[in-house]
Enzyme design. Structure first.
Site, PDB file in Angstrom:
ATOM      1  CG  ASP A  45      -1.772   1.253   1.302  1.00  0.00           C
ATOM      2  OD1 ASP A  45      -2.887   1.190   0.754  1.00  0.00           O
ATOM      3  OD2 ASP A  45      -1.352   2.280   1.877  1.00  0.00           O
ATOM      4  CE1 TYR A  50       0.451   7.810   2.470  1.00  0.00           C
ATOM      5  CE2 TYR A  50       0.941   5.510   2.092  1.00  0.00           C
ATOM      6  CZ  TYR A  50       0.094   6.492   2.568  1.00  0.00           C
ATOM      7  OH  TYR A  50      -1.098   6.132   3.149  1.00  0.00           O
ATOM      8  CE  LYS A  79      -3.801   4.739   0.449  1.00  0.00           C
ATOM      9  NZ  LYS A  79      -2.429   4.589   0.922  1.00  0.00           N
ATOM     10  CG  HIS A 112      -4.699   9.859   0.130  1.00  0.00           C
ATOM     11  ND1 HIS A 112      -3.347   9.846  -0.078  1.00  0.00           N
ATOM     12  CD2 HIS A 112      -4.868   9.468   1.415  1.00  0.00           C
ATOM     13  CE1 HIS A 112      -2.731   9.454   1.033  1.00  0.00           C
ATOM     14  NE2 HIS A 112      -3.636   9.226   1.948  1.00  0.00           N
ATOM     15  CG  ASN A 164      -9.103   9.294   5.054  1.00  0.00           C
ATOM     16  OD1 ASN A 164      -9.066   8.788   6.174  1.00  0.00           O
ATOM     17  ND2 ASN A 164      -8.030   9.414   4.290  1.00  0.00           N
ATOM     18  CG  LEU A 214      -0.387  -2.756  14.205  1.00  0.00           C
ATOM     19  CD1 LEU A 214       1.044  -2.842  13.708  1.00  0.00           C
ATOM     20  CD2 LEU A 214      -0.795  -4.065  14.875  1.00  0.00           C
TER      21      LEU A 214
HETATM   22  P1  NAP Z   1      -0.022   1.022  12.047  1.00  0.00           P
HETATM   23  O1  NAP Z   1       0.157   0.040  10.977  1.00  0.00           O
HETATM   24  O2  NAP Z   1      -1.110   0.882  13.032  1.00  0.00           O
HETATM   25  O3  NAP Z   1       1.316   1.125  12.929  1.00  0.00           O
HETATM   26  C1  NAP Z   1       2.589   1.159  12.382  1.00  0.00           C
HETATM   27  C2  NAP Z   1       3.583   1.346  13.515  1.00  0.00           C
HETATM   28  O4  NAP Z   1       3.548   0.198  14.382  1.00  0.00           O
HETATM   29  C3  NAP Z   1       5.005   1.532  13.087  1.00  0.00           C
HETATM   30  O5  NAP Z   1       5.565   2.570  13.882  1.00  0.00           O
HETATM   31  C4  NAP Z   1       5.669   0.193  13.382  1.00  0.00           C
HETATM   32  O6  NAP Z   1       7.003   0.386  13.779  1.00  0.00           O
HETATM   33  C5  NAP Z   1       4.856  -0.360  14.531  1.00  0.00           C
HETATM   34  N1  NAP Z   1       4.662  -1.820  14.438  1.00  0.00           N
HETATM   35  C6  NAP Z   1       4.406  -2.548  13.322  1.00  0.00           C
HETATM   36  N2  NAP Z   1       4.205  -3.843  13.628  1.00  0.00           N
HETATM   37  C7  NAP Z   1       4.347  -3.945  14.966  1.00  0.00           C
HETATM   38  C8  NAP Z   1       4.250  -5.018  15.871  1.00  0.00           C
HETATM   39  N3  NAP Z   1       3.968  -6.250  15.460  1.00  0.00           N
HETATM   40  N4  NAP Z   1       4.470  -4.764  17.196  1.00  0.00           N
HETATM   41  C9  NAP Z   1       4.765  -3.520  17.616  1.00  0.00           C
HETATM   42  N5  NAP Z   1       4.859  -2.443  16.807  1.00  0.00           N
HETATM   43  C10 NAP Z   1       4.643  -2.656  15.484  1.00  0.00           C
HETATM   44  O7  NAP Z   1      -0.174   2.506  11.507  1.00  0.00           O
HETATM   45  P2  NAP Z   1       0.058   3.323  10.168  1.00  0.00           P
HETATM   46  O8  NAP Z   1       1.409   3.119   9.582  1.00  0.00           O
HETATM   47  O9  NAP Z   1      -0.301   4.700  10.509  1.00  0.00           O
HETATM   48  O10 NAP Z   1      -1.022   2.730   9.175  1.00  0.00           O
HETATM   49  C11 NAP Z   1      -0.742   1.634   8.329  1.00  0.00           C
HETATM   50  C12 NAP Z   1      -0.713   2.027   6.878  1.00  0.00           C
HETATM   51  O11 NAP Z   1      -1.981   2.553   6.484  1.00  0.00           O
HETATM   52  C13 NAP Z   1       0.251   3.171   6.518  1.00  0.00           C
HETATM   53  O12 NAP Z   1       1.592   2.774   6.459  1.00  0.00           O
HETATM   54  C14 NAP Z   1      -0.319   3.594   5.186  1.00  0.00           C
HETATM   55  O13 NAP Z   1       0.093   2.679   4.159  1.00  0.00           O
HETATM   56  C15 NAP Z   1      -1.823   3.504   5.446  1.00  0.00           C
HETATM   57  N6  NAP Z   1      -2.429   4.793   5.908  1.00  0.00           N
HETATM   58  C16 NAP Z   1      -3.396   5.356   5.120  1.00  0.00           C
HETATM   59  C17 NAP Z   1      -3.976   6.544   5.486  1.00  0.00           C
HETATM   60  C18 NAP Z   1      -5.028   7.143   4.598  1.00  0.00           C
HETATM   61  O14 NAP Z   1      -5.394   8.325   4.793  1.00  0.00           O
HETATM   62  N7  NAP Z   1      -5.552   6.408   3.643  1.00  0.00           N
HETATM   63  C19 NAP Z   1      -3.623   7.188   6.689  1.00  0.00           C
HETATM   64  C20 NAP Z   1      -2.650   6.583   7.486  1.00  0.00           C
HETATM   65  C21 NAP Z   1      -2.079   5.384   7.099  1.00  0.00           C
HETATM   66  P3  NAP Z   1       8.223  -0.375  13.018  1.00  0.00           P
HETATM   67  O15 NAP Z   1       8.235   0.120  11.607  1.00  0.00           O
HETATM   68  O16 NAP Z   1       9.413   0.037  13.812  1.00  0.00           O
HETATM   69  O17 NAP Z   1       7.921  -1.843  13.122  1.00  0.00           O
END
Ligand code: NAP
Length: 315
Positions: A45, A50, A79, A112, A164, A214
């Site tokens: 994704d 990004y 996106k 997006h 969103n 997460l």
């Molecule tokens: P997330 O996946 O909830 O959390 C990622 C964070 O958790 C990173 O800091 C990672 O650190 C840590 N992590 C990952 N696996 C872990 C585990 N098993 N145990 C402990 N910590 C862990 O949050 P997100 O990155 O904000 O969201 C995920 C994806 O959604 C984004 O990367 C993006 O592709 C997409 N997104 C989309 C939008 C939108 O508007 N459409 C908005 C936000 C995000 P490490 O890298 O150090 O493991």
């Protein structure tokens, strides 16, 4: 264990779990994508916003040239950025993404955000000369019918969707669409479980894709408050992690996929990347699913101030 596939409302199959890449760039991003592909991930994704599409494209080329993957083996989501909502600019944005990704098509192309902005040249989320946000009052359904659908017709996107969006905005798209959205990518996790949105989407044959599954511990400081709860520290989640000998993260991802919600956990750490896909060898009981439902507080972690006052602001 292979990652299960879901079937979209157009019959296309798509992995229920993929790699999120927000805020991962250059070598960090490339190594994360390599680790994910080696572990068995088949969906990446990304987004125009990004700034890492070229990094991802480089790794995908590397794997295809080495004969490790064919184009039909993997799935890429990107996106549409908010300054490209004018129908004649949608393809322009997608073509820029495709050229950076070095691909002829993406598997999923999402709007997006429902909020259109005018490109003023002043900032990534542009401002006008008076310092006010450059809102553009352009209904998302116009971008959908005249731009997004064209991407499918031209073979540049296999599936299209939104991100969103509110239920009302999805309904407006449904009223005019000849090609339905397959997913709405929204913040969704155990503290913000999107129960109403999930029901609404299921009734229309749309999948929710969860971001922040997460609790997004690494999210940008602009989105963080000292008082925010830490999802992976929740006692209910930790107790289930102990029971199943899994991590808190795995329990959270299992809970979402068991609700038939797509997940795209982000990690740049190879061990955590691997761990995050090891969630298909156990099942939470109905009672445990209910316990997790019980910790929902509708606590939103991502609130984008830049959209406040926009006629389509979803927050
Ligand atoms: P997330 O996946 O909830 O959390 C990622 C964070 O958790 C990173 O800091 C990672 O650190 C840590 N992590 C990952 N696996 C872990 C585990 N098993 N145990 C402990 N910590 C862990 O949050 P997100 O990155 O904000 O969201 C995920 C994806 O959604 C984004 O990367 C993006 O592709 C997409 N997104 C989309 C939008 C939108 O508007 N459409 C908005 C936000 C995000 P490490 O890298 O150090 O493991």
């Amino acid at each position: 264990m292979a990652i299960p596939m879901v079937t979209f409302n157009n019959g296309n199959k798509f992995p229920i779990l993929g790699l999120g890449t927000l805020a991962a760039t250059t070598d960090e991003c490339k190594n994360a994508v390599r680790a994910a592909l080696d572990a068995g991930y088949r969906h990446i994704d990304t987004a125009y916003a990004y700034g890492n599409e070229a990094d991802i494209g480089e790794v995908l080329q590397e794997y295809m040239k080495a004969g490790k993957l064919k184009r039909s083996d993997f799935f890429v989501t990107t996106k549409l950025w908010l300054t490209y909502h004018q129908p004649d600019r949608v393809l322009e944005c997608l073509n820029l993404s495709l050229s950076k990704l070095k691909l002829d098509y993406v598997d999923l192309f999402l709007m997006h955000t429902p909020c259109a902005f005018e490109e003023t040249g002043n900032g990534f989320i542009p401002l006008r000369a008076d310092g006010k946000p450059a809102f553009l009052n352009l209904p998302p359904e116009e971008t959908w019918t005249k731009g997004m659908e064209k991407a499918v017709k031209l073979g540049k996107a296999k599936n299209i969707g939104v991100s969103n969006f509110t239920c009302d905005q999805i309904d407006r798209i449904f009223k005019v669409a000849t090609i339905k959205p397959v997913t709405n990518q929204v913040e969704c996790h155990a503290y913000f479980n999107q129960a109403n949105m999930h029901r609404f989407c299921q009734q229309r044959g749309i999948f929710i894709t969860s971001y922040g599954s997460l609790g997004s511990p690494g999210r940008a400081p602009a989105f963080k408050k000292d008082t925010d709860p830490v999802l992976m520290d929740d006692p209910v989640i930790k107790k289930l992690a102990d029971k199943y000998k899994k991590s808190a993260g795995q329990i959270l991802l299992r809970n979402l996929t068991q609700r038939n919600i797509l997940v795209i956990p982000k990690s740049t750490n190879p061990a955590r990347i691997k761990q995050n896909m090891e969630i298909f060898d156990f099942k939470l009981t109905d009672d445990e699913m209910k316990q997790i439902e019980g910790i929902n507080t509708d606590y939103r972690l991502f609130f984008n101030d830049n959209f406040v006052g926009h006629p389509e602001c979803p927050f």
